[in-house]
Each structure stands twice: as structure tokens, then as C-alpha cells.
Scaffold this motif. Structure first.
Motif, mmCIF file in Angstrom:
data_model
loop_
_atom_site.group_PDB
_atom_site.id
_atom_site.type_symbol
_atom_site.label_atom_id
_atom_site.label_comp_id
_atom_site.label_asym_id
_atom_site.label_seq_id
_atom_site.Cartn_x
_atom_site.Cartn_y
_atom_site.Cartn_z
ATOM 1 N N VAL A 41 0.814 -1.215 0.000
ATOM 2 C CA VAL A 41 0.000 0.000 0.000
ATOM 3 C C VAL A 41 0.852 1.272 0.000
ATOM 4 N N TRP A 128 -3.616 5.027 -11.449
ATOM 5 C CA TRP A 128 -3.960 4.648 -10.068
ATOM 6 C C TRP A 128 -5.255 3.839 -10.109
ATOM 7 N N VAL A 129 -5.277 2.767 -9.318
ATOM 8 C CA VAL A 129 -6.334 1.750 -9.383
ATOM 9 C C VAL A 129 -7.767 2.278 -9.292
ATOM 10 N N TYR A 209 0.635 13.892 -4.948
ATOM 11 C CA TYR A 209 2.064 13.678 -4.636
ATOM 12 C C TYR A 209 2.915 14.915 -4.943
ATOM 13 N N LYS A 241 -0.824 12.128 1.833
ATOM 14 C CA LYS A 241 0.560 11.808 1.484
ATOM 15 C C LYS A 241 1.521 12.870 2.014
ATOM 16 N N TYR A 327 6.913 5.218 -5.109
ATOM 17 C CA TYR A 327 6.738 3.903 -5.727
ATOM 18 C C TYR A 327 7.825 3.672 -6.772
HETATM 19 N N1 GLU Z 1 -3.040 5.299 -3.050
HETATM 20 C C1 GLU Z 1 -2.499 4.286 -2.232
HETATM 21 C C2 GLU Z 1 -1.995 3.133 -3.081
HETATM 22 O O1 GLU Z 1 -2.044 3.199 -4.282
HETATM 23 C C3 GLU Z 1 -3.427 3.885 -1.132
HETATM 24 C C4 GLU Z 1 -4.390 2.782 -1.408
HETATM 25 C C5 GLU Z 1 -5.543 3.220 -2.229
HETATM 26 O O2 GLU Z 1 -6.253 4.123 -1.816
HETATM 27 O O3 GLU Z 1 -5.669 2.664 -3.311
HETATM 28 O O4 GLU Z 1 -1.503 2.191 -2.538
#
Ligand code: GLU
Ligand code: PMP
Length: 401
Positions: A41, A128-129, A209, A241, A327
Motif C-alpha cells: 500500500v 492509479w487503481v 504527490y 501523502k 513507488y
Molecule cells: N493510493 C495508495 C496506493 O495506491 C493507497 C491505497 C488506495 O487508496 O488505493 O496504494
């Protein structure tokens, strides 16, 4: 047991957040006694700054524990306005700011406020997911414009044009990016601005970020290259963050007053307001300035240098140098097709599972970010954990036949 209650159709279109899912799995394994190293995470490993914690405690002691105004307390919105004036020279009024329950929720409010079924929203991949899911929950359709490793994950203007259509309503940009750490170049942002100007797109700029940049300089921003687009840009940010406040759940958005008002309408009928106590803590955090983020960035830079040195000495591992965030996104596809016993590593999901089960390393497969060649490692963790993790990774990769 039969399931008597059927679920809404929209549920079949999204999955739970994979980053949070891997994190939960890693924590559960640790609780069972497994020595799992958690690179999954994305949350700073630092504690929330003292000033923010004290302000949160004081808010409780002072009885600041009731509903607040829907868009957030005026002092916090005013401070956010001042921050943007000071850091960027952009003028917003407090009515152009919404405080939400985390940045993710701010994006959710934006999508609900702006997108209709049939709208297409451009998302740069790797992404991002949560971007695709939030767009889908608004009934719109995510369209993915791929970024390539050969360009250091910067956007190719031609690729952008190729993925645009009559239905495109907007685009989400995220710089520095999760998961690549890449910063979009001025040229890429100019191309986005040109398309937005020509076709009336909304540009969502996810700047979560923006305080974690390794060059020490602020990355180029869509509003730097195209100040004329202020009425078409929505800024997303928050304290998660920059101030290691992921659990406090405070994000904020800035944009045209009528969009923020629409987002407030949604917030008034969903969460009412973000936590009063957390808003006070966020106010103190923002008032404490950038020193905390700079301190974290120095630590992250040192860890990044170490990781990149390790990857460079591992056969078949390619990794673009991130410019910000915390990351790394190494390309491990040279190992795809190899085997560990009967297990074939046929992609990033199999690779992440292998690393978790055989090396007790929790990572997030690139497939979750729309790019199967990669695996994401968050380096918001101590040097000791990184050293042990890299030793395990080296051994696990070498064991693949
Ligand atoms: N943004 C962070 C991640 O990609 C936190 C988890 C989330 O909210 O997806 O790990
Ligand atoms: N945008 C990106 C790119 C992120 O990685 C995150 C982290 N979860 C967010 C937005 C939202 O952060 P939060 O909801 O924790 O404020």
C-alpha cells in the motif's frame, strides 16, 4: 446459505481496490505470524506531524465534535486558498474549495458531479487503481491512453489524440504519478491543454504527490502551461501523502464554483461533511508548512537510490527512475513464462503471488494499474525492510527456471 438479496448491477463492473486488498492480505498474514514484508500500500511510514495530532486532540477537548459546514470548515478552506495563492499564484475563493473524506472521495464527488452515462473519460495507463472504478460508478466509460516506458512514462501527444473521441468529456492527469512516479513534461501538458481548449474537456489534475518530488522543483502543472483553462480544471489534493495522514481521511478539491457547489450537493446527501476533528488536524498540518514533506522526500530519495542500484544489478529487471511519489515500478516481464516448480509465472498477478507466497514480499501486480509487465513496490518503508526485501527478491527471481 442462499443469497436472498440481489446486488446492484453496477457492482459487477468494479472490483475492490487491489492496493487495499493486498495490504489487508499482507497484514492478515503478519497477524498469523508470517514474516511478510509489506511493499504494497502507498502510505508514508512516518507518523502524522505532532502539530496535527495536537490539534486533533484539542478539537476533541474543546468539544469541536459536531457537524461542520458541508464543504468543510471556513478556516481550512481559507488556508487552502492561501496555500495555492502562495505556492502557485493562482487565485481561488473559499467557495471554490471542497474538503472531502480523503482525496479518493473528492474524486468520487467530482465524477458524480460531472459525468453522464455515455461520456468517455481519458485515463493515462499505468493509472492509479481507483480512477476507472470511480468513472464507472458515475456511469461513464474509462478510455485508456497508454504511456510507454521508452518515454519514461510521459504522454505522447499522438497517443492522446488517437484515444480521444466525440464522446470524450475529460481527462485525469496525475503527476507525479502513482504507480510510476513519472512527472508529465511541459510538452505533454501543452498537448492536453490544446485538446481541452479545442474540445471543451475538463482536466482533473490529481496533485496528491506534488510535495514529493526528487528534483526539489515543483513539476509542471496544467495551470502553469495553460492559465486560460482555469474554468476547465479541477484540482485534487489532500493531506494523506504530504503529511502522512492517510487514516484521517481529509482531501480537498479546487475548481469552478458551480462544480464545487454540485459536489457539495452530493456531499450533503452522502457524508454531510468530513470529520470535524480531522479537519482541525489538517488545518494545523497545512499551517505547519512544507518542512515535513521535504524531510520525507529526503528519506524517500535515499531509499529510491538504493532500490534502483539493486534493480540495476538484478538480471532482467528494468526500472525507469521515478521523479516523485514513493513507488518504483520495475518491468519484470523478462521473467514471465518462467517456472517455479509447477507454477508458471504468466504475468504480474502470478509474479506478485509468487513473491508473496515464496518470498513473503507483498507487492501490487502491474495488471491492477493496467500494465501487466510491471510490479509495484512502495518504498514507504524502512531501509532495513528494503534491504531484506531486495535480498529476498533477488533470490526469488534467481530461483525461477
Ligand atoms: N493510493 C495508495 C496506493 O495506491 C493507497 C491505497 C488506495 O487508496 O488505493 O496504494
Ligand atoms: N490519488 C492518487 C494517485 C493516490 O495514490 C491516492 C492514494 N490513495 C489518492 C489520490 C487519494 O488519497 P486519499 O484518499 O488517501 O486522500
Amino acid at each position: 446459505m442462499s443469497e436472498k438479496i440481489s446486488l446492484a448491477d453496477r457492482l459487477s463492473k468494479i472490483k475492490p481496490s487491489p492496493t487495499l486488498a493486498v495490504n489487508a492480505r499482507a497484514k492478515a498474514l503478519r497477524a498469523e505470524g508470517a514474516d511478510v514484508l509489506n511493499f504494497s500500500v502507498g502510505e508514508p511510514d512516518f507518523g502524522t506531524p505532532e502539530a496535527a495530532c495536537e490539534a486533533g486532540k484539542k478539537a476533541i477537548d474543546d468539544g469541536f465534535t459536531r457537524y461542520t459546514p458541508v464543504p468543510g470548515i471556513p478556516e481550512l478552506r481559507e488556508r487552502i486558498v492561501e496555500l495555492y495563492e502562495k505556492e502557485h499564484g493562482w487565485t481561488y475563493s473559499p467557495e471554490q474549495v471542497q474538503v472531502s473524506c480523503g482525496g479518493k472521495h473528492g474524486l468520487y464527488n467530482m465524477a458524480q458531479a460531472m459525468f453522464n452515462p455515455g461520456d468517455e473519460v481519458l485515463i493515462l495507463a499505468p493509472y492509479w487503481v481507483s480512477y476507472p472504478a470511480i468513472v464507472i460508478l458515475a456511469g461513464a466509460e474509462p478510455v485508456f491512453a497508454p504511456l510507454s516506458e521508452d518515454r519514461n512514462f510521459d504522454l505522447d501527444p499522438e497517443v492522446l489524440k488517437k484515444h480521444a473521441s466525440q464522446k470524450t468529456r475529460g481527462i485525469i492527469v496525475n503527476s507525479p504519478s502513482n504507480p510510476t512516479g513519472a512527472v508529465l513534461s511541459q510538452e505533454a501538458l501543452e498537448a492536453v491543454a490544446e485538446m481541452a481548449r479545442e474540445h471543451g474537456w475538463v482536466v482533473i489534475s490529481d496533485d496528491i504527490y506534488d510535495t514529493i518530488c526528487f528534483s526539489g522543483e515543483r513539476p509542471p502543472h496544467i495551470l502553469d502551461v495553460a492559465p486560460d483553462l482555469k474554468d476547465q480544471v479541477l484540482i485534487l489534493n489532500g493531506v494523506s501523502k504530504s503529511y502522512a495522514m492517510t487514516g484521517w481521511r481529509i482531501g480537498y478539491s479546487l475548481g469552478p464554483a458551480h462544480v464545487i457547489a454540485a459536489m457539495n450537493k452530493i456531499q450533503s446527501q452522502s457524508t454531510s461533511n468530513p470529520s470535524s476533528v480531522a479537519q482541525m488536524a489538517a488545518l494545523a498540518a497545512i499551517e505547519s508548512g512544507r518542512g515535513f514533506a521535504d524531510m520525507m522526500t529526503d528519506a524517500f530519495r535515499e531509499r529510491l537510490d538504493y532500490l534502483l542500484g539493486e534493480f540495476a544489478s538484478m538480471e532482467g529487471v528494468e526500472c525507469v527512475r521515478p521523479s516523485g511519489a514513493f513507488y518504483v515500478f520495475p518491468n519484470l516481464s523478462a521473467y514471465y513464462g518462467r517456472k517455479a516448480g509447477d507454477r508458471v509465472i504468466d504475468g504480474s498477478v502470478a509474479m506478485s503471488e509468487y513473491l508473496l507466497e515464496e518470498a513473503l514480499l507483498a507487492t501490487v501486480p502491474g495488471a491492477a494499474f493496467g500494465s501487466d509487465a510491471y510490479v509495484r513496490f512502495s518504498f514507504a518503508t524502512s531501509m532495513d525492510v528494503l534491504r531484506e526485501g531486495m535480498a529476498r527478491l533477488r533470490k526469488a527471481l534467481a530461483a525461477l527456471g
